[in-house]
Design an enzyme around this catalytic site. Structure first.
Site, PDB file in Angstrom:
ATOM      1  N   VAL A   1       1.124  -1.268  -0.050  1.00 34.42           N
ATOM      2  CA  VAL A   1      -0.129  -0.159   0.045  1.00 34.42           C
ATOM      3  C   VAL A   1       1.067   1.530   0.504  1.00 34.42           C
ATOM      4  O   VAL A   1       1.751   1.456   0.862  1.00 34.42           O
ATOM      5  CB  VAL A   1      -1.166   0.091   0.918  1.00 34.42           C
ATOM      6  CG1 VAL A   1      -1.737   1.404   1.644  1.00 34.42           C
ATOM      7  CG2 VAL A   1      -1.931  -0.708   1.171  1.00 34.42           C
TER       8      VAL A   1
ATOM      9  N   HIS B   1     -22.356  -5.343   0.738  1.00 38.59           N
ATOM     10  CA  HIS B   1     -22.534  -3.824   0.095  1.00 38.59           C
ATOM     11  C   HIS B   1     -23.567  -2.987   1.442  1.00 38.59           C
ATOM     12  O   HIS B   1     -23.779  -3.087   2.276  1.00 38.59           O
ATOM     13  CB  HIS B   1     -24.023  -4.218  -0.379  1.00 38.59           C
ATOM     14  CG  HIS B   1     -24.745  -2.406  -1.165  1.00 38.59           C
ATOM     15  ND1 HIS B   1     -24.044  -2.495  -2.369  1.00 38.59           N
ATOM     16  CD2 HIS B   1     -25.765  -1.915  -1.203  1.00 38.59           C
ATOM     17  CE1 HIS B   1     -25.001  -1.124  -2.672  1.00 38.59           C
ATOM     18  NE2 HIS B   1     -25.722  -1.174  -1.847  1.00 38.59           N
TER      19      HIS B   1
END
Length: 156
Positions: free
Chosen positions: A14, A115
């Site tokens: 990252v 979600h």
């Protein structure tokens, strides 16, 4: 564990910029060089993260997240995953485990998406059910074992 060793294959990485960048595995050009273009399929997606959905801003002006999934071989083994955008730093660890275990596109497709999250895009890319029904969970990543290789359509 006295003979345990670490494998430096498929280390999630990252870059803590704004937005963050997360990557693991091969880039598309490196995958093509290693496996041949005929053995590579790349899935991509770009979208405004749902975090920005509540803001009354033109969608073209909202920060975007870009994702790429690089698959190799007949079973579409995931050999690279790249994300730039909100939350990419938090996504990499879990997907790192999946790649270390040899996940395929079908393995990603079989995961129920959380979600609303940006990472759900990685398990809903492309038309669902079009990948070969092959699982990559065949190689244990323990004790530094190298990840398995995809089955190639042709040798390069």
């Amino acid at each position: 564990f006295k003979d345990a060793k670490v494998s430096y294959d498929l280390v999630p990485t990252v870059v803590f910029t704004h937005p963050t960048i997360g990557t693991i595995g091969l880039t598309e050009p490196k995958a093509i060089a290693k496996y041949g273009a005929e053995n590579i399929k790349a899935y991509t997606s770009s979208f405004a993260d749902s975090h920005y959905g509540i803001f009354q801003v033109d969608p073209d002006k909202k920060p975007k997240t870009h994702m790429k999934l690089i698959c190799a071989g007949e079973e579409e083994k995931v050999v690279g995953l790249h994300v730039i955008g909100k939350g990419s730093d938090e996504m990499m660890q879990g997907f790192g485990v999946a790649l270390k275990m040899g996940a395929t596109k079908a393995d990603f497709d079989s995961c129920v998406a959380i979600h609303p999250t940006a990472s759900e895009e990685l398990v809903t890319m492309g038309a669902w059910g079009t990948s070969p029904e092959a699982t990559g969970a065949k190689v244990s990543p323990l004790n530094g074992a190298a990840p398995g290789e995809p089955t190639l359509k042709s040798k390069i």
